[in-house]
Design an enzyme around this catalytic site. Structure first.
Site, PDB file in Angstrom:
ATOM      1  N   GLU A 127      60.376  13.458 187.325  1.00 51.83           N
ATOM      2  CA  GLU A 127      61.566  12.582 187.760  1.00 51.83           C
ATOM      3  C   GLU A 127      60.920  11.297 188.558  1.00 51.83           C
ATOM      4  O   GLU A 127      61.850  11.165 189.951  1.00 51.83           O
ATOM      5  CB  GLU A 127      62.488  13.421 188.534  1.00 51.83           C
ATOM      6  CG  GLU A 127      63.131  14.540 187.591  1.00 51.83           C
ATOM      7  CD  GLU A 127      64.166  15.468 188.300  1.00 51.83           C
ATOM      8  OE1 GLU A 127      64.571  15.104 189.294  1.00 51.83           O
ATOM      9  OE2 GLU A 127      64.814  16.032 187.624  1.00 51.83           O
ATOM     10  N   ASN A 169      57.510  14.624 183.099  1.00 54.47           N
ATOM     11  CA  ASN A 169      58.600  15.381 182.897  1.00 54.47           C
ATOM     12  C   ASN A 169      59.981  14.725 183.453  1.00 54.47           C
ATOM     13  O   ASN A 169      59.789  14.189 184.732  1.00 54.47           O
ATOM     14  CB  ASN A 169      58.580  16.618 183.373  1.00 54.47           C
ATOM     15  CG  ASN A 169      59.756  17.708 182.706  1.00 54.47           C
ATOM     16  OD1 ASN A 169      59.684  17.804 181.647  1.00 54.47           O
ATOM     17  ND2 ASN A 169      60.286  18.248 183.678  1.00 54.47           N
ATOM     18  N   HIS A 206      69.034  18.176 179.687  1.00 46.21           N
ATOM     19  CA  HIS A 206      70.068  18.723 180.222  1.00 46.21           C
ATOM     20  C   HIS A 206      71.426  18.044 179.475  1.00 46.21           C
ATOM     21  O   HIS A 206      71.797  16.873 179.965  1.00 46.21           O
ATOM     22  CB  HIS A 206      70.313  18.832 181.594  1.00 46.21           C
ATOM     23  CG  HIS A 206      69.098  19.635 182.436  1.00 46.21           C
ATOM     24  ND1 HIS A 206      68.981  20.962 182.299  1.00 46.21           N
ATOM     25  CD2 HIS A 206      67.917  19.042 183.163  1.00 46.21           C
ATOM     26  CE1 HIS A 206      67.950  21.387 182.831  1.00 46.21           C
ATOM     27  NE2 HIS A 206      67.259  20.146 183.360  1.00 46.21           N
ATOM     28  N   GLU A 235      63.490  21.601 179.247  1.00 49.94           N
ATOM     29  CA  GLU A 235      64.515  22.350 180.269  1.00 49.94           C
ATOM     30  C   GLU A 235      65.955  22.399 179.615  1.00 49.94           C
ATOM     31  O   GLU A 235      67.081  22.079 180.201  1.00 49.94           O
ATOM     32  CB  GLU A 235      64.802  21.454 181.724  1.00 49.94           C
ATOM     33  CG  GLU A 235      63.374  21.629 182.429  1.00 49.94           C
ATOM     34  CD  GLU A 235      63.616  20.711 183.619  1.00 49.94           C
ATOM     35  OE1 GLU A 235      64.876  20.778 184.256  1.00 49.94           O
ATOM     36  OE2 GLU A 235      62.729  20.564 184.290  1.00 49.94           O
ATOM     37  N   ASP A 237      69.502  22.885 178.101  1.00 50.42           N
ATOM     38  CA  ASP A 237      70.640  23.547 178.210  1.00 50.42           C
ATOM     39  C   ASP A 237      71.864  22.647 177.743  1.00 50.42           C
ATOM     40  O   ASP A 237      71.659  21.337 177.851  1.00 50.42           O
ATOM     41  CB  ASP A 237      71.137  24.218 179.484  1.00 50.42           C
ATOM     42  CG  ASP A 237      70.769  23.128 180.931  1.00 50.42           C
ATOM     43  OD1 ASP A 237      70.966  21.811 180.487  1.00 50.42           O
ATOM     44  OD2 ASP A 237      70.670  23.767 181.978  1.00 50.42           O
TER      45      ASP A 237
HETATM   46  C1  XIL Z   1      66.731  23.556 189.259  1.00 53.21           C
HETATM   47  C2  XIL Z   1      66.785  24.899 189.290  1.00 53.21           C
HETATM   48  O1  XIL Z   1      67.391  25.342 188.024  1.00 53.21           O
HETATM   49  C3  XIL Z   1      67.718  25.526 190.433  1.00 53.21           C
HETATM   50  O2  XIL Z   1      67.690  26.957 190.774  1.00 53.21           O
HETATM   51  C4  XIL Z   1      67.463  24.818 191.883  1.00 53.21           C
HETATM   52  O3  XIL Z   1      68.439  25.092 192.917  1.00 53.21           O
HETATM   53  C5  XIL Z   1      67.310  23.478 191.598  1.00 53.21           C
HETATM   54  O4  XIL Z   1      66.304  22.936 190.480  1.00 53.21           O
HETATM   55  N1  XIL Z   1      65.188  19.201 186.706  1.00 53.21           N
HETATM   56  C6  XIL Z   1      64.195  20.059 187.065  1.00 53.21           C
HETATM   57  C7  XIL Z   1      64.200  21.480 187.542  1.00 53.21           C
HETATM   58  O5  XIL Z   1      63.145  19.455 186.897  1.00 53.21           O
HETATM   59  O6  XIL Z   1      63.344  21.918 188.501  1.00 53.21           O
HETATM   60  C8  XIL Z   1      65.756  21.783 188.176  1.00 53.21           C
HETATM   61  O7  XIL Z   1      65.804  23.210 188.379  1.00 53.21           O
HETATM   62  C9  XIL Z   1      66.822  21.221 187.121  1.00 53.21           C
HETATM   63  C10 XIL Z   1      66.654  19.751 186.873  1.00 53.21           C
END
Ligand code: XIL
Length: 302
Positions: A127, A169, A206, A235, A237
């Site tokens: 990020e 990422n 996401h 990641e 979802d």
């Molecule tokens: C999130 C986790 O799922 C949570 O448990 C934590 O509180 C915050 O981080 N992008 C990412 C992940 O790269 O590391 C994040 O994970 C979600 C967004």
């Protein structure tokens, strides 16, 4: 019967999930984990605040538990993440300049060395780009150490673990026509042209009503792959339920399987109740561990 991991393996891909060390004592959780998934990302346990809570004092117990679980079920590991503006320990949040640059490099060297040979791919930098139309880097203490912080992070990771794939990422990089996507693309193009060691790009993915699966998602994955890097969905979802949610998961899965260098996909948790956004019910198993319609859509598409 077949599983997500075995279905993905038919085309040489993996199917992964984020795992929390605190849930490894839940037998429903570990039952699904070991049956379905061939790649594991620690949800929080390899982040900077977890692995170096005090400067120079490294803490690996929770991450090591997840690595052991992966070994016991024959799954591989994605490491997440070595350099990020968020989830920094307090001591790092208050650092700047050359001292912070040095602390970042030491962190990368120590953590990547501890896990050398055990990580399929590292999210070296997470990020680093701003949202919106600027195409700029995200402001952070790491960014303020100089624009070259990303490439020096990748070089340090390569030295510490030469066999791990090294990924950049990010999120909101799925729509080809967004400035953020274009900015990351130009960085990867520049790294490849100058020999900066980068092997892969992770698309967090996401998705929700404000940030739906873009119609050009597959084009985005293919265009990055054409730069000579692997792409991974890291990641995943998708907010929603029922057939609409299943269709979105199908679209994402089709995009990956259509791109030869899309080497695998990871959902950000197992059951809806495990999600960081549980109210969105964004995963493939319900709170009881039962397969959702979205699960079947993914399985049938792999
Ligand atoms: C999130 C986790 O799922 C949570 O448990 C934590 O509180 C915050 O981080 N992008 C990412 C992940 O790269 O590391 C994040 O994970 C979600 C967004």
């Amino acid at each position: 019967g077949t599983t997500l991991g075995s279905a993905a393996a038919r085309t040489g891909r993996y199917f992964g999930t984020a795992v929390s060390a605190s849930k490894l004592s839940d037998s429903v959780y570990t039952g699904i984990l070991s049956r379905e998934f061939s790649m594991i990302t620690p949800e929080n346990e390899m982040k900077i605040d977890a692995t170096e809570p005090s400067q120079g004092q490294f803490s690996y117990a929770n991450a090591d538990r997840i690595v052991s679980q992966a070994a016991s079920q024959g799954a591989r590991m994605r490491g997440h993440t070595l350099a990020w503006y968020s989830q920094q320990p307090g001591w790092m949040q208050s650092m700047e300049g050359s001292a912070l640059r040095q602390a970042m490099l030491n962190h990368i060297t120590q953590v990547a060395s501890h896990y050398r040979g055990k990580i399929y791919a590292w999210d070296v930098v997470n990020e680093a780009f701003a949202d919106g139309g600027s195409g700029a880097r995200r402001d952070s203490n790491l960014q303020r150490t100089g624009d070259d912080w990303i490439e020096v992070a990748f070089r340090a990771a390569r030295s510490a673990d030469p066999d791990a794939k090294l990924c950049y990422n990010d999120y909101n990089t799925d729509d080809w026509n967004q400035a953020k996507t274009q900015a990351v693309y130009r960085m990867v193009q520049d790294f490849k042209s100058r020999g900066v060691p980068i092997d892969c790009v992770g698309f967090q993915s996401h998705f929700n009503s404000n940030s739906p699966v873009p119609s050009n998602y597959r084009t985005t994955l293919q265009n990055f792959a054409d730069l000579g890097v692997d792409v991974q969905i890291t990641e995943l979802d998708v907010e929603g339920s029922g057939t609409a949610q299943a269709n979105n998961f199908r679209t994402v899965t089709q995009a990956c399987t259509a791109v030869a260098r899309c080497t695998g996909m990871t959902t950000w948790g197992i059951r809806d109740t495990d999600s960081w956004r549980a109210s969105a019910t964004p995963l493939l198993f319900d709170g009881n561990g039962q397969k959702k319609e979205a699960y079947t859509a993914v399985l049938d598409t792999l």
